[in-house]
Motif scaffolding. Structure first.
Motif, PDB file in Angstrom:
ATOM      1  N   MET A  85       0.836  -1.203   0.000  1.00 44.84           N
ATOM      2  CA  MET A  85       0.000   0.000   0.000  1.00 44.84           C
ATOM      3  C   MET A  85       0.872   1.255   0.000  1.00 44.84           C
ATOM      4  O   MET A  85       0.559   2.236  -0.693  1.00 44.84           O
ATOM      5  CB  MET A  85      -0.934  -0.019   1.210  1.00 44.84           C
ATOM      6  N   GLY A  86       1.974   1.232   0.745  1.00 44.14           N
ATOM      7  CA  GLY A  86       2.905   2.352   0.720  1.00 44.14           C
ATOM      8  C   GLY A  86       3.557   2.506  -0.644  1.00 44.14           C
ATOM      9  O   GLY A  86       3.803   3.630  -1.108  1.00 44.14           O
ATOM     10  N   GLY A  87       3.843   1.399  -1.299  1.00 44.89           N
ATOM     11  CA  GLY A  87       4.431   1.446  -2.632  1.00 44.89           C
ATOM     12  C   GLY A  87       3.509   2.081  -3.649  1.00 44.89           C
ATOM     13  O   GLY A  87       3.944   2.850  -4.509  1.00 44.89           O
ATOM     14  N   VAL A  88       2.220   1.771  -3.572  1.00 39.99           N
ATOM     15  CA  VAL A  88       1.259   2.380  -4.504  1.00 39.99           C
ATOM     16  C   VAL A  88       1.156   3.880  -4.262  1.00 39.99           C
ATOM     17  O   VAL A  88       1.196   4.677  -5.209  1.00 39.99           O
ATOM     18  CB  VAL A  88      -0.133   1.721  -4.374  1.00 39.99           C
ATOM     19  N   LEU A  89       1.033   4.261  -3.016  1.00 41.12           N
ATOM     20  CA  LEU A  89       0.937   5.686  -2.713  1.00 41.12           C
ATOM     21  C   LEU A  89       2.221   6.414  -3.096  1.00 41.12           C
ATOM     22  O   LEU A  89       2.179   7.505  -3.670  1.00 41.12           O
ATOM     23  CB  LEU A  89       0.633   5.892  -1.230  1.00 41.12           C
ATOM     24  N   GLY A  90       3.365   5.803  -2.826  1.00 46.60           N
ATOM     25  CA  GLY A  90       4.634   6.415  -3.202  1.00 46.60           C
ATOM     26  C   GLY A  90       4.800   6.525  -4.711  1.00 46.60           C
ATOM     27  O   GLY A  90       5.320   7.519  -5.220  1.00 46.60           O
ATOM     28  N   THR A  91       4.351   5.503  -5.445  1.00 43.91           N
ATOM     29  CA  THR A  91       4.424   5.549  -6.903  1.00 43.91           C
ATOM     30  C   THR A  91       3.575   6.677  -7.453  1.00 43.91           C
ATOM     31  O   THR A  91       4.009   7.429  -8.333  1.00 43.91           O
ATOM     32  CB  THR A  91       3.963   4.213  -7.499  1.00 43.91           C
ATOM     33  N   LEU A  92       2.379   6.822  -6.928  1.00 47.63           N
ATOM     34  CA  LEU A  92       1.497   7.889  -7.389  1.00 47.63           C
ATOM     35  C   LEU A  92       2.083   9.261  -7.067  1.00 47.63           C
ATOM     36  O   LEU A  92       2.139  10.144  -7.934  1.00 47.63           O
ATOM     37  CB  LEU A  92       0.113   7.735  -6.750  1.00 47.63           C
ATOM     38  N   VAL A  93       2.560   9.434  -5.851  1.00 47.53           N
ATOM     39  CA  VAL A  93       3.129  10.728  -5.452  1.00 47.53           C
ATOM     40  C   VAL A  93       4.415  11.014  -6.225  1.00 47.53           C
ATOM     41  O   VAL A  93       4.632  12.146  -6.685  1.00 47.53           O
ATOM     42  CB  VAL A  93       3.366  10.756  -3.921  1.00 47.53           C
ATOM     43  N   GLY A  94       5.267   9.998  -6.399  1.00 46.86           N
ATOM     44  CA  GLY A  94       6.510  10.199  -7.144  1.00 46.86           C
ATOM     45  C   GLY A  94       6.272  10.558  -8.597  1.00 46.86           C
ATOM     46  O   GLY A  94       6.949  11.428  -9.159  1.00 46.86           O
ATOM     47  N   THR A  95       5.286   9.914  -9.217  1.00 44.58           N
ATOM     48  CA  THR A  95       4.972  10.224 -10.610  1.00 44.58           C
ATOM     49  C   THR A  95       4.380  11.621 -10.734  1.00 44.58           C
ATOM     50  O   THR A  95       4.759  12.391 -11.625  1.00 44.58           O
ATOM     51  CB  THR A  95       3.996   9.179 -11.173  1.00 44.58           C
ATOM     52  N   LEU A  96       3.459  11.971  -9.846  1.00 44.65           N
ATOM     53  CA  LEU A  96       2.870  13.315  -9.889  1.00 44.65           C
ATOM     54  C   LEU A  96       3.906  14.386  -9.584  1.00 44.65           C
ATOM     55  O   LEU A  96       3.886  15.471 -10.183  1.00 44.65           O
ATOM     56  CB  LEU A  96       1.697  13.411  -8.912  1.00 44.65           C
TER      57      LEU A  96
END
Length: 145
Positions: A85-96
Motif C-alpha cells: 500500500m505504501g508502494g502504490v501511494l509512493g508511486t502515485l506521489v513520485g509520478t505526480l
C-alpha cells in the motif's frame, strides 16, 4: 457466478495499482520521447515493481535492525499489506511530483521508481499494524446490510 471469482484483497489491489501506475508512467514517458508507444509500458511496470520490492526489503531490514538492537525478536512480514500500500501511494506521489517538476514530462518512470522505493520502505515499518486494521474494516463492512 460471484462465488467463482473471489474479490481481490488489499494486497492484490495494491499490486495491480502499482503495475498500472508504473505502466502508465512508462507509456506517457515513451510517448513524450518517441510518439505514441505501448512497448514502454512493460519496462515501466517492471522497474516500478522492482523499486517497490527493494524499498520493502530495505524497510523490513531497517525494522529488523532496530528491533534486534532494542532486544526484541525480528519481525517477519507475513501479509505484506503495508509495504504494498505504501508502494502504490509512493508511486502515485513520485509520478505526480515528477510531472510537476519536469518541464517536458520526461523521466516519469524515474519518479515512479523512486516513489515506489520510498513509499514501500516507509510502508514496511508499520506493516504489522496494517493487516489487523484492514481485517477489522472488512468485518465492519460485512456486518452492515
Amino acid at each position: 457466478m460471484k462465488e467463482f471469482i473471489p474479490r481481490p484483497d488489499a494486497k492484490e489491489k495494491s499490486f495491480h495499482g502499482l503495475l498500472a501506475i508504473g505502466g502508465l508512467a512508462g507509456v506517457i514517458e515513451g510517448s513524450v520521447r518517441y510518439g505514441f508507444t505501448l512497448h514502454t509500458a512493460f519496462p515501466g511496470m517492471l522497474l516500478t515493481l522492482l523499486g517497490a520490492f527493494l524499498g520493502g526489503f530495505t524497510g523490513f531490514f531497517l525494522k529488523d535492525c532496530c528491533r534486534t538492537w532494542r532486544g526484541m525478536k525480528p519481525y517477519r512480514g507475513v501479509n505484506n499489506d503495508g509495504w504494498l500500500m505504501g508502494g502504490v501511494l509512493g508511486t502515485l506521489v513520485g509520478t505526480l511530483f515528477q510531472v510537476a517538476v519536469s518541464p517536458d514530462g520526461s523521466n516519469l518512470v524515474i519518479g515512479s521508481i523512486v516513489g515506489a522505493y520510498l513509499g514501500a520502505a516507509c510502508g514496511a515499518l508499520p506493516d504489522e499494524f496494517v493487516t489487523p486494521i484492514l481485517s477489522r474494516m472488512a468485518e465492519r463492512a460485512s456486518d452492515r446490510p
